[in-house]
Scaffold this motif. Structure first.
Motif, PDB file in Angstrom:
ATOM      1  N   LEU A 188      55.617  38.164  25.703  1.00  0.00           N
ATOM      2  CA  LEU A 188      55.275  37.661  27.037  1.00  0.00           C
ATOM      3  C   LEU A 188      56.040  36.379  27.350  1.00  0.00           C
ATOM      4  CD1 LEU A 188      51.442  38.303  26.958  1.00  0.00           C
ATOM      5  CD2 LEU A 188      53.022  39.263  28.626  1.00  0.00           C
ATOM      6  N   ARG A 240      51.809  32.336  36.939  1.00  0.00           N
ATOM      7  CA  ARG A 240      50.479  32.202  36.338  1.00  0.00           C
ATOM      8  C   ARG A 240      50.091  33.467  35.571  1.00  0.00           C
ATOM      9  NH1 ARG A 240      47.362  27.866  38.522  1.00  0.00           N
ATOM     10  NH2 ARG A 240      48.311  27.117  40.417  1.00  0.00           N
ATOM     11  N   ALA A 241      50.524  34.624  36.086  1.00  0.00           N
ATOM     12  CA  ALA A 241      50.104  35.881  35.459  1.00  0.00           C
ATOM     13  C   ALA A 241      50.523  35.946  33.983  1.00  0.00           C
ATOM     14  CB  ALA A 241      50.624  37.064  36.247  1.00  0.00           C
ATOM     15  N   PRO A 242      51.840  35.762  33.662  1.00  0.00           N
ATOM     16  CA  PRO A 242      52.199  35.826  32.237  1.00  0.00           C
ATOM     17  C   PRO A 242      51.584  34.677  31.436  1.00  0.00           C
ATOM     18  CG  PRO A 242      54.107  35.196  33.562  1.00  0.00           C
ATOM     19  CD  PRO A 242      53.041  35.598  34.513  1.00  0.00           C
ATOM     20  N   LEU A 243      51.456  33.510  32.103  1.00  0.00           N
ATOM     21  CA  LEU A 243      50.874  32.361  31.424  1.00  0.00           C
ATOM     22  C   LEU A 243      49.427  32.666  31.037  1.00  0.00           C
ATOM     23  CD1 LEU A 243      52.042  29.621  30.753  1.00  0.00           C
ATOM     24  CD2 LEU A 243      50.957  28.707  32.798  1.00  0.00           C
ATOM     25  N   ALA A 244      48.691  33.302  31.973  1.00  0.00           N
ATOM     26  CA  ALA A 244      47.296  33.656  31.711  1.00  0.00           C
ATOM     27  C   ALA A 244      47.226  34.634  30.543  1.00  0.00           C
ATOM     28  CB  ALA A 244      46.680  34.271  32.960  1.00  0.00           C
ATOM     29  N   ALA A 245      48.153  35.606  30.538  1.00  0.00           N
ATOM     30  CA  ALA A 245      48.156  36.602  29.466  1.00  0.00           C
ATOM     31  C   ALA A 245      48.470  35.935  28.132  1.00  0.00           C
ATOM     32  CB  ALA A 245      49.176  37.691  29.775  1.00  0.00           C
TER      33      ALA A 245
END
Lengths: 222, 457
Positions: free
Chosen positions: B280, B246-251
């Motif tokens: 990313l 989720r972290a890279p997706l959110a970025a």
């Protein structure tokens, strides 16, 4: 609004900071719990956006300690944890809203607006003082049937005055609340900004809306 | 062999069926023993009755003989003395002999030869008594005494023959009875032995079944624990993976949306954001690849395709590729043995082990630092070491570096990128090859990873 954004991943923090700033908020973006805790003690915020998983002090702990200090600004929790149990835990810790990553920016901005409207001065998306109406989403200022569009910085200043009408705001107070925590304003930055604002207000025949209280600071006159 | 096969067949039966057999064994032998003994007992009684009947025939025969003798003696006494008192035994005998013969008739009815003899006796005795009566009427005249005596002798001879035959029969039947009694003793003994044996067998089968069930129960408990641990591991892994994805997706989403938001005012901003999104997404692609690799090999007990891999050659290849792509930011040295060193394995996976370890060494060693890649043979092991003089790993982090998604706090703080899966993948590959990996590190001095793989014979 003055917003504290706590997110440890710079790749996620930076675009959020840019987006929030772009729509006229004054955002302090920090990457760790201890700095956030220090800032919460130093400054007053209108809204806190916290990531749950942070190094050293978690977002939940920040939320709890903030509420224990008796402070009431709304808190929006931002996290990758998506179970109902997690949401309940987050809301129980004192958060007002909960968003699961990845977050749609439009939704985030709408929720930020919604949380901002909790202040009694807001009428819908507008902050109304006398015959002046400041519109958040469009960053416009309306007086009667005339209207001007403000820059983000102008909007930030005016919003701060609209939130504290008839209150004398000192130069230090304005510097503290209208500059990001890690930027030191120039010595004449406040007066330069007020001057620019008065020029814009003159377009609506209200150059005297902000008056100077000599030796003390500035005040929104009604 | 036969016993072994029987035992295997027995062990293969489901416990429910075995339980039935274990219960049936003693019950069946009890029923059989009781039934057998009852049958023997009944037949013994039959034989006993038979013997008693034979003895009664003998006694009745003797009675008949006594009647004849009494009658003859009485008639003779009367003729000599003319005293009627002498005739009393004669009258008694006249009354008794038909009854005695009738009894004999009944008693020998199951023995045709003797029954015929009784019929003959019937006639002979009747004639004898008729002659005795005539003797009395004629008072011993007209030669009647002589005729009576002759008839008497014939009848006695007949009766003696009958008694002799009967005595033989009694003896035979007694012998048979004794034989049957002996049989019944043996049968009883056999029933006891069979009873004890089947009881013992049932008991030992029951104990074996009980032990087997206990073993199964403990095996199930162990399997259950393992499953639980695996489930916990999986759920921890899923939670971590979800966070890390989720972290890279959110970025990516945030950068893209900010780019759209600012694009019209500032195309440069939009372009910069687009570049960020691309970087990313590439990192995220690597992360997804790593996750899929781990998932694919998580439960693989062995490698599917293996060949003999010459490790020295493999290291040289990796070294060349690395030097060509990564340039000379660090001093990389390689030491391989002169003799070829073979291991069984998948060359692509083994290459990935070396590449991951090298890439770690580069990432955590400042520019200009030294990295040493070495291979040597120790007994039956190929020992590969990747040593650097970089920032090292803290003692607190050292036990966790092979865990999924683990990243040292010092590394995070320095902003060094990575998914925290590289070493987990390395360990998984090494273990798939039957090898081990160890690490030795000191802060600001450097880190050495040592991989030991079994040498291919």
């Amino acid at each position: 609004m003055r917003i504290l954004l706590v997110e440890d991943d710079p790749e996620q923090r930076e675009p959020l900071w840019t987006a929030l700033t772009h729509v006229g908020h004054l955002v302090d973006g920090v990457g760790d719990g201890p700095t956030a805790q220090w800032l919460l003690g130093e400054k007053d915020y209108d809204l806190l956006i916290l990531d749950w998983m942070l190094p050293q002090v978690s977002g939940i702990e920040l939320c709890q300690s903030y509420r224990q200090q008796g402070k009431g600004a709304p808190i929006l929790l931002l996290t990758a944890k998506d179970t109902t149990q997690d949401k309940v835990m987050g809301l129980d810790a004192g958060a007002d809203d909960y968003l699961v990553k990845p977050v749609d920016l439009e939704e985030l901005l709408a929720r930020v607006r919604a949380l901002g409207r909790r202040s009694p001065r807001w009428q819908g998306d507008q902050l109304v003082v006398g015959d002046w109406a400041l519109d958040g989403p469009t960053m416009t200022l309306r007086r009667g049937d005339r209207c001007i569009t403000l820059s983000a910085r102008e909007y930030q200043f005016l919003e701060y005055f609209f939130r504290h009408p008839q209150q004398v705001l000192s130069r230090e107070q304005l510097e503290l609340n209208l500059w990001e925590w890690d930027r030191q304003p120039e010595s004449n930055a406040v007066s330069a900004q007020i001057r620019r604002l008065r020029l814009r207000l003159a377009e609506l025949e209200g150059a005297d809306l902000i008056e100077t209280v000599y030796g003390v600071g500035y005040r929104l006159r009604l | 062999m036969g016993w072994q096969r029987l035992w295997q067949g027995w062990s293969a039966l489901p416990p429910f069926h075995r339980g039935w057999v274990i219960i049936a064994l003693p019950v069946l032998s009890l029923v059989t023993a009781v039934g057998g003994l009852a049958w023997v007992n009944f037949s013994l009684r039959d034989y006993e009755r038979w013997v008693v009947a034979s003895q009664r025939v003998h006694l009745e025969g003797r009675d008949l003989l006594n009647h004849l003798l009494d009658a003859e003696t009485a008639v003779r006494g009367y003729l000599l003395t003319r005293r009627p008192g002498f005739l009393e035994p004669y009258h008694t005998a006249v009354q008794q002999w038909p009854l005695t013969l009738e009894n004999l008739d009944i008693l020998v009815s199951d023995n045709p030869p003797q029954a015929r003899r009784v019929q003959d006796l019937h006639r002979a005795v009747a004639q004898t008594f008729a002659l005795l009566e005539r003797t009395l009427i004629t008072a011993g005249g007209q030669g009647s005494l002589e005729a009576t005596k002759q008839q008497m002798d014939r009848t006695r001879a007949l009766l003696n023959g009958f008694l002799l035959e009967q005595a033989t029969l009694v003896q035979q039947r007694q012998q048979q009875l004794e034989q049957r009694q002996q049989w019944s003793h043996w049968l009883g003994l056999g029933a006891i032995i069979v009873g004890f044996t089947s009881g013992g067998l049932a008991l030992s089968l029951f104990r074996q079944l009980y032990r087997e069930l206990q073993t199964r129960e403990s095996q199930l408990a162990t399997a259950n624990q393992q499953l639980q641990a695996a489930c916990e591991r999986l759920s921890r892994f899923t939670a971590q993976a979800s966070h890390e994805l989720r972290a890279p997706l959110a970025a990516i989403l945030s950068h893209a949306q900010v780019g759209v938001m600012l694009g019209q005012q500032s195309p440069d901003q939009a372009l910069a954001r687009l570049e960020k999104v691309a970087t990313l997404a590439k990192d995220m692609g690597q992360l997804v690849g790593d996750l899929l690799f781990l998932a694919r090999h998580e439960n693989a007990a062995t490698l599917t395709r293996t060949t003999r891999v010459e490790m020295g050659h493999l290291l040289q290849q990796v070294n060349q590729t690395w030097q060509a792509t990564q340039g000379s930011s660090h001093h990389l040295t390689l030491a391989t043995p002169e003799q070829p060193l073979y291991v069984w394995g998948d060359p692509d996976l083994l290459r990935q082990v070396v590449m991951n370890l090298l890439s770690n060494a580069y990432r955590y060693t400042p520019v200009g630092g030294h990295i040493r890649l070495a291979l040597q043979r120790q007994d039956q092991q190929a020992v590969l070491t990747v040593a650097d003089d970089g920032m090292g790993i803290s003692p607190e982090a050292l036990p966790h570096i092979f865990e999924y998604f683990y990243r040292d706090e010092r590394v995070r703080q320095r902003g060094i990128s990575g998914s925290g899966l590289g070493l987990a993948i390395v360990r998984q590959i090494v273990e798939l090859h039957g090898g081990t990996i160890t690490v030795d590190s000191q802060i600001n001095q450097g880190t050495t990873f040592t991989v030991r793989l079994p040498v291919a014979s």
